[in-house]
Write an enzyme that holds these catalytic residues in place. Structure first.
Site, PDB file in Angstrom:
ATOM      1  N   ASP A 103     101.176  45.623   2.481  1.00 30.68           N
ATOM      2  CA  ASP A 103     100.640  46.798   1.783  1.00 30.68           C
ATOM      3  C   ASP A 103     101.765  47.622   1.161  1.00 30.68           C
ATOM      4  O   ASP A 103     101.601  48.183   0.078  1.00 30.68           O
ATOM      5  CB  ASP A 103      99.802  47.654   2.741  1.00 30.68           C
ATOM      6  CG  ASP A 103      98.581  46.896   3.238  1.00 30.68           C
ATOM      7  OD1 ASP A 103      97.655  46.694   2.437  1.00 30.68           O
ATOM      8  OD2 ASP A 103      98.566  46.498   4.417  1.00 30.68           O
ATOM      9  N   GLU A 159      96.689  52.047  -7.529  1.00 37.28           N
ATOM     10  CA  GLU A 159      95.846  50.934  -7.958  1.00 37.28           C
ATOM     11  C   GLU A 159      94.408  51.392  -8.135  1.00 37.28           C
ATOM     12  O   GLU A 159      93.895  52.174  -7.337  1.00 37.28           O
ATOM     13  CB  GLU A 159      95.914  49.796  -6.938  1.00 37.28           C
ATOM     14  CG  GLU A 159      95.306  48.513  -7.448  1.00 37.28           C
ATOM     15  CD  GLU A 159      95.603  47.351  -6.534  1.00 37.28           C
ATOM     16  OE1 GLU A 159      96.459  46.532  -6.894  1.00 37.28           O
ATOM     17  OE2 GLU A 159      94.982  47.278  -5.459  1.00 37.28           O
ATOM     18  N   ASP A 200      99.133  51.917  -2.644  1.00 34.83           N
ATOM     19  CA  ASP A 200      98.137  50.853  -2.522  1.00 34.83           C
ATOM     20  C   ASP A 200      97.101  51.376  -1.528  1.00 34.83           C
ATOM     21  O   ASP A 200      97.309  51.304  -0.314  1.00 34.83           O
ATOM     22  CB  ASP A 200      98.785  49.564  -2.011  1.00 34.83           C
ATOM     23  CG  ASP A 200      97.775  48.436  -1.862  1.00 34.83           C
ATOM     24  OD1 ASP A 200      96.835  48.368  -2.681  1.00 34.83           O
ATOM     25  OD2 ASP A 200      97.927  47.637  -0.925  1.00 34.83           O
TER      26      ASP A 200
END
EC number: 3.1.21.10
Length: 174
Positions: A139, A67, A8
């Protein structure tokens, strides 16, 4: 058994999650955050690159899910996020990992069953799927969700999709 790294990305905090995919599902291996502090952007990107490289060295994943950048209202933030993604992607590419990219809604759909899930719903599903007893950092939870999404997607693509992506340079865009 396959080790999968989920990332992430962020220019200040980059979450990571490592899961082991087996015939019975996914198991938790490790997770955490790479914190870059408040230095210059090039220094923070170097920390992301080195951090991801170290995680790969320590855990030995063979593939990574990351992502995709979404276009935020603040173009400068989106640009910095894209640069942090680039640092993580280069670290994975240097190590020879297969790389796949997922939108936030794809990750939410794969983990929580709906592309509109909020962060708390995603975290609860990550904890349930990986049998975690403590909440991971937000996160890190997002990174574990990305790893789980990648594991699920890989299962449906093997052998054709990833083999084709590997022949095309190792980058799979879903």
């Amino acid at each position: 058994m396959t080790l999968i790294l989920g990332i992430d990305p962020g220019s200040r905090i980059t979450g990571f999650g490592v899961v082991r995919q087996t015939a019975r599902g996914c198991e938790y291996v490790a997770s955490g955050c790479i914190r870059t502090g408040g230095g210059e952007l090039h220094e923070r990107l170097q920390i992301v690159f080195r951090g991801v490289s170290e995680i790969i060295r320590q855990h030995g994943p063979v593939t990574m899910g990351i992502e995709r950048v979404f276009m935020a209202r603040n173009a400068d933030s989106a640009l910095k996020l894209g640069q942090a993604r680039g640092a993580a992607i280069v670290a994975a590419a240097e190590a020879g990992l297969e790389i796949a990219e997922y939108s936030a809604s794809q990750v939410k759909q794969a983990v929580a069953g709906t592309g509109g899930a909020n962060k708390e719903q995603v975290m609860m599903m990550v904890m349930h799927l990986l049998k975690l007893t403590q909440k991971p950092q937000i996160d890190a939870s997002d990174a574990l969700a990305i790893a789980l999404c990648h594991a699920h997607t890989r299962s449906s693509l093997i052998p054709h999709g990833l083999a084709t992506a590997r022949r095309r340079g190792g980058r799979l865009r879903l």
